[in-house]
Design an enzyme around this catalytic site. Structure first.
Site, PDB file in Angstrom:
ATOM      1  N   GLN A   1       0.734  -1.251   0.082  1.00  0.00           N
ATOM      2  CA  GLN A   1       0.017  -0.032   0.000  1.00  0.00           C
ATOM      3  C   GLN A   1       0.862   1.323  -0.084  1.00  0.00           C
ATOM      4  O   GLN A   1       1.061   1.502   0.745  1.00  0.00           O
ATOM      5  CB  GLN A   1      -1.090   0.649   0.882  1.00  0.00           C
ATOM      6  CG  GLN A   1      -1.549   0.833   1.719  1.00  0.00           C
ATOM      7  CD  GLN A   1      -2.038   1.182   3.143  1.00  0.00           C
ATOM      8  OE1 GLN A   1      -1.275   0.247   3.874  1.00  0.00           O
ATOM      9  NE2 GLN A   1      -3.118   2.032   3.345  1.00  0.00           N
TER      10      GLN A   1
ATOM     11  N   GLU B   1      -8.461  -1.598   6.603  1.00  0.00           N
ATOM     12  CA  GLU B   1      -7.082  -1.340   6.959  1.00  0.00           C
ATOM     13  C   GLU B   1      -7.544  -1.758   8.470  1.00  0.00           C
ATOM     14  O   GLU B   1      -7.077  -2.327   9.266  1.00  0.00           O
ATOM     15  CB  GLU B   1      -5.906  -0.248   6.591  1.00  0.00           C
ATOM     16  CG  GLU B   1      -4.682  -0.572   6.907  1.00  0.00           C
ATOM     17  CD  GLU B   1      -4.229   0.673   7.261  1.00  0.00           C
ATOM     18  OE1 GLU B   1      -4.353   2.111   7.060  1.00  0.00           O
ATOM     19  OE2 GLU B   1      -2.905   0.256   6.940  1.00  0.00           O
TER      20      GLU B   1
HETATM   21  C1  LIG Z   1       4.818  -0.322  11.225  1.00  0.00           C
HETATM   22  C2  LIG Z   1       4.525   0.533   9.829  1.00  0.00           C
HETATM   23  C3  LIG Z   1       3.804  -0.022   8.819  1.00  0.00           C
HETATM   24  C4  LIG Z   1       2.985   1.214   7.898  1.00  0.00           C
HETATM   25  N1  LIG Z   1       2.518   0.845   6.317  1.00  0.00           N
HETATM   26  C5  LIG Z   1       2.618   1.125   5.915  1.00  0.00           C
HETATM   27  C6  LIG Z   1       2.534   1.063   4.505  1.00  0.00           C
HETATM   28  O1  LIG Z   1       2.552  -0.360   4.179  1.00  0.00           O
HETATM   29  N2  LIG Z   1       2.011   1.885   3.624  1.00  0.00           N
HETATM   30  C7  LIG Z   1       1.547   3.173   4.011  1.00  0.00           C
HETATM   31  O2  LIG Z   1       1.281   3.840   2.674  1.00  0.00           O
HETATM   32  N3  LIG Z   1       1.519   3.848   4.955  1.00  0.00           N
HETATM   33  C8  LIG Z   1       2.923   3.155   5.835  1.00  0.00           C
HETATM   34  N4  LIG Z   1       2.700   3.329   7.328  1.00  0.00           N
HETATM   35  C9  LIG Z   1       2.486   4.821   7.700  1.00  0.00           C
HETATM   36  C10 LIG Z   1       1.987   5.065   9.117  1.00  0.00           C
HETATM   37  O3  LIG Z   1       0.554   5.267   8.082  1.00  0.00           O
HETATM   38  C11 LIG Z   1       1.868   6.512   8.900  1.00  0.00           C
HETATM   39  O4  LIG Z   1       3.055   6.649  10.240  1.00  0.00           O
HETATM   40  C12 LIG Z   1       0.756   7.103   9.870  1.00  0.00           C
HETATM   41  O5  LIG Z   1      -0.355   7.790   9.094  1.00  0.00           O
HETATM   42  C13 LIG Z   1       1.348   8.338  10.774  1.00  0.00           C
HETATM   43  O6  LIG Z   1       1.688   9.307   9.461  1.00  0.00           O
HETATM   44  P1  LIG Z   1       3.099  10.226   9.762  1.00  0.00           P
HETATM   45  O7  LIG Z   1       4.143   8.974  10.386  1.00  0.00           O
HETATM   46  O8  LIG Z   1       3.606  11.036   9.194  1.00  0.00           O
HETATM   47  O9  LIG Z   1       2.899  11.069  11.218  1.00  0.00           O
HETATM   48  P2  LIG Z   1       2.131  12.056  11.071  1.00  0.00           P
HETATM   49  O10 LIG Z   1       1.309  12.154  10.098  1.00  0.00           O
HETATM   50  O11 LIG Z   1       3.357  13.172  11.225  1.00  0.00           O
HETATM   51  O12 LIG Z   1       1.551  12.665  12.617  1.00  0.00           O
HETATM   52  C14 LIG Z   1       3.224  13.004  13.760  1.00  0.00           C
HETATM   53  C15 LIG Z   1       2.618  13.077  15.336  1.00  0.00           C
HETATM   54  O13 LIG Z   1       1.483  13.839  15.220  1.00  0.00           O
HETATM   55  C16 LIG Z   1      -0.642  13.411  15.465  1.00  0.00           C
HETATM   56  N5  LIG Z   1      -1.205  13.790  14.507  1.00  0.00           N
HETATM   57  C17 LIG Z   1      -0.584  14.416  13.168  1.00  0.00           C
HETATM   58  N6  LIG Z   1      -2.334  15.223  13.736  1.00  0.00           N
HETATM   59  C18 LIG Z   1      -2.938  15.165  13.608  1.00  0.00           C
HETATM   60  C19 LIG Z   1      -3.936  15.199  14.367  1.00  0.00           C
HETATM   61  N7  LIG Z   1      -5.043  15.875  13.324  1.00  0.00           N
HETATM   62  N8  LIG Z   1      -5.308  15.582  15.271  1.00  0.00           N
HETATM   63  C20 LIG Z   1      -4.028  14.757  16.857  1.00  0.00           C
HETATM   64  N9  LIG Z   1      -2.695  14.092  16.466  1.00  0.00           N
HETATM   65  C21 LIG Z   1      -2.425  14.652  14.582  1.00  0.00           C
HETATM   66  C22 LIG Z   1       0.469  12.237  15.369  1.00  0.00           C
HETATM   67  O14 LIG Z   1      -1.205  11.035  15.837  1.00  0.00           O
HETATM   68  C23 LIG Z   1       1.654  11.271  15.597  1.00  0.00           C
HETATM   69  O15 LIG Z   1       1.388  11.348  17.063  1.00  0.00           O
HETATM   70  C24 LIG Z   1       3.994   2.107   8.399  1.00  0.00           C
HETATM   71  C25 LIG Z   1       3.903   2.903   9.357  1.00  0.00           C
HETATM   72  C26 LIG Z   1       4.435   1.927  10.531  1.00  0.00           C
HETATM   73  C27 LIG Z   1       4.571   2.240  11.871  1.00  0.00           C
END
Ligand SMILES: Cc1cc2nc3c(=O)[nH]c(=O)nc-3n(C[C@H](O)[C@H](O)[C@H](O)COP(=O)(O)OP(=O)(O)OC[C@H]3O[C@@H](n4cnc5c(N)ncnc54)[C@H](O)[C@@H]3O)c2cc1C
Length: 401
Positions: free
Chosen positions: A112, A230
Site C-alpha cells: 500500500q 485496513e
Molecule cells: C510499521 C508501520 C507500517 C506502515 N506501513 C505502511 C504502508 O504499508 N503503507 C503506507 O502508506 N503507510 C504505512 N505506514 C505509515 C503510517 O500510516 C503513518 O506512519 C501514519 O499514518 C502516521 O503518519 P506520519 O508517520 O507521517 O506521522 P504524522 O502524521 O506526522 O504524525 C505525527 C504525530 O502527530 C499526531 N497528529 C497528526 N495529525 C493529528 C491530528 N489532526 N490530530 C491529533 N494528532 C495528530 C499523530 O498522531 C502523531 O502522533 C506504516 C507505519 C508503520 C509504523
C-alpha cells in the site's frame, strides 16, 4: 445458506484438495474457486455472498478434518485485507478475475503506497504527481513506510493528478505493477532490526490508464475503502487466531523460572496477566460481534474502535511479557542482524521480545491512535471536527516545506 450446507461445501473442497497433501498456493486457489476464500464476497469472486461471520465455520470444518491449515500468508495481510476489497469495489471485471485469486492464494503479494515523508496522517496532502500522457500516466515522487514493498508484485498507489483543486479532489488511485521500470524500493530498518517497510521512489513510471481504480479525481474515495478495511484488518486480527498473543503470554507466565520473582511481584504480575488475558478476550469477542453485525460491503468508521483498542491492549500485553521475563528480557539472541523481514518462526521467548519492540508500531501503522480518536469523535459520535484551514484551498496554494 445454513451451516450444514456450508460445512458440506467445505468437505467437498477437502475431497478435491486436502491441506495435508496440497501446498498452500494450490489449496488456497481451490478454496477461492469453491467460494470459501472470503465468504462475504460475491459468488464467482471467492465468496458465496453470505455473512462474514460464517468464515469461522469454514475454518472450523477445515480444522476438524486437517492437522494442517493454510492460513493467510504473513506478507499477504495488506493484499487480502485491503487490496481484495478495494479491487472488488472499484476494479473492472477483468481486474477482479485476474487479481482476486492471485492475492488470496499468496501468488501475488501487494503493498500500500499512501504515506509520504510529509503526508502520513494528512495523507490527502500528498505530493507524488501523475501526469497524463496518451493512454498512460507518468508518475514521479516518493512514498515511505511501505510495508512488504520488497516482496510485492503489485501495489496500491495514490498520487496527485490535479494540483489546482482542493487536496481531497485532486487525487487518483492506481494499481501498480512493482516491476515497472522507474520503481525503486529501498529498505528502512526498524527498532526490531528488520526492514519490514521501505521507501519507494518513482522516476517517470508509466502506468496504463486501465490501471486506475475509480475515475480521475476520485482517488480519495477509493483510498477510504482501503483505509476502512485496513483498520478492521489490523484491529480484528486477534479474532482470527483465538487470542494467539495472550495465549503466548499465559505460556510465558506458566514457564517462568521458579524463585526469580518475589512473592509480591508474583501476586502483582498474576493480577496483570489475568487482566491482560481478559482484555484480549474482550477484544476478540467484540471483534466477532462486529463481524456478525457486518453484512456484506465495506466497513464504516466504527472499525476504528478495534484498531484503537488493539494498539493499547497489544502494547500493554508485550510490556507485561517483558516484566514476566525479568532480566532475561534484556538480552537479544546472538547473531541478531539487520535483515529484511522473512517472517520466520521464533522461540516463544524470542517472539515475545520481538513483539514487545514490534508492538510499538501498533499505535502508528494504519493511522495513529490520535487519528482514530478524531475519526470516532467526528464520524461516529458527531462531535465538532478538527479545524481544517486547508480543506477548500487549491492544493498548489497550501504552504509546505
Ligand atoms: C510499521 C508501520 C507500517 C506502515 N506501513 C505502511 C504502508 O504499508 N503503507 C503506507 O502508506 N503507510 C504505512 N505506514 C505509515 C503510517 O500510516 C503513518 O506512519 C501514519 O499514518 C502516521 O503518519 P506520519 O508517520 O507521517 O506521522 P504524522 O502524521 O506526522 O504524525 C505525527 C504525530 O502527530 C499526531 N497528529 C497528526 N495529525 C493529528 C491530528 N489532526 N490530530 C491529533 N494528532 C495528530 C499523530 O498522531 C502523531 O502522533 C506504516 C507505519 C508503520 C509504523
Amino acid at each position: 445458506m445454513d451451516e450444514a450446507e456450508l460445512r458440506a461445501r467445505v468437505r467437498k473442497l477437502l475431497a478435491e484438495a486436502h491441506p495435508e497433501r496440497t501446498d498452500s498456493i494450490t489449496f488456497r486457489r481451490k478454496q477461492f474457486e469453491h467460494g470459501l476464500a472470503l465468504v462475504h464476497f460475491p459468488e464467482g469472486h471467492g465468496g458465496l455472498g453470505i455473512s462474514p461471520k460464517q468464515q469461522l465455520t469454514v475454518l472450523d470444518e477445515i480444522q476438524k478434518h486437517s492437522k494442517v491449515v493454510h492460513h493467510d500468508p504473513p506478507a499477504g495481510t495488506i493484499g487480502i485485507g485491503m487490496g481484495m476489497p478495494t479491487v472488488l469495489t472499484y476494479g473492472s471485471e477483468k481486474q477482479k478475475k485476474y487479481h482476486l485469486p492471485r492475492i488470496f492464494s499468496g501468488e501475488d503479494i501487494w503493498c500500500q503506497m499512501f504515506s509520504e515523508p510529509s503526508a502520513g496522517s494528512d495523507v490527502a496532502g500528498l505530493a507524488s504527481r501523475a501526469v497524463s500522457d496518451g493512454d498512460h500516466w507518468v508518475v514521479n515522487g516518493q512514498k515511505v513506510w511501505t510495508s512488504v514493498a520488497h516482496l510485492s508484485s503489485w501495489g496500491m498507489l495514490v498520487v496527485r493528478t490535479n494540483p489546482d483543486v482542493p487536496k481531497h479532489d485532486g487525487l487518483s488511485y492506481f494499481i501498480l505493477d512493482m516491476k515497472t521500470p522507474g520503481v525503486t524500493v529501498r529498505p528502512l530498518y526498524q527498532i526490531t532490526a528488520e526492514a519490514e517497510f521501505n521507501e519507494v521512489f518513482f522516476d517517470n513510471v508509466r502506468i496504463p490508464h486501465e490501471n486506475m481504480l475509480g475515475k480521475e479525481g476520485q482517488g480519495w474515495r477509493v483510498a477510504i475503502t482501503t483505509l476502512m478495511n485496513e483498520r478492521v484488518a489490523i484491529g480484528g486480527g486477534g479474532a482470527k487466531r483465538k487470542g494467539a498473543g495472550s495465549a503466548q503470554l499465559v505460556k510465558l507466565w506458566k514457564d517462568r523460572k521458579a524463585g526469580a520473582l518475589s512473592p509480591a511481584q508474583e501476586a502483582m504480575l498474576r493480577d496483570r496477566v489475568t487482566r491482560s488475558y481478559m482484555d484480549n478476550e474482550l477484544l476478540r469477542i467484540t471483534s466477532q460481534r462486529a463481524r456478525a453485525a457486518q453484512k456484506q460491503g465495506n466497513p464504516g468508521p466504527e472499525g476504528s474502535v478495534m484498531k484503537l483498542a488493539q494498539a493499547d491492549i497489544n502494547k500493554h500485553m508485550w510490556e507485561l511479557a517483558m516484566d514476566v521475563l525479568g532480566q532475561d528480557a534484556l538480552a537479544f539472541e546472538a547473531g541478531y542482524q539487520l535483515r529484511q523481514s522473512g517472517f520466520e518462526s521464533r522461540s516463544l521467548e524470542s517472539a515475545a521480545k520481538y513483539m514487545f519492540l514490534r508492538s510499538r508500531a501498533n499505535s502508528i501503522e494504519g493511522g495513529t491512535s490520535e487519528i482514530m480518536k478524531n475519526i470516532l469523535g467526528e464520524r461516529v459520535l458527531g462531535l465538532p471536527g478538527d479545524p481544517r484551514v486547508d480543506k477548500d484551498v487549491p492544493w498548489k496554494d497550501i504552504p509546505r516545506s
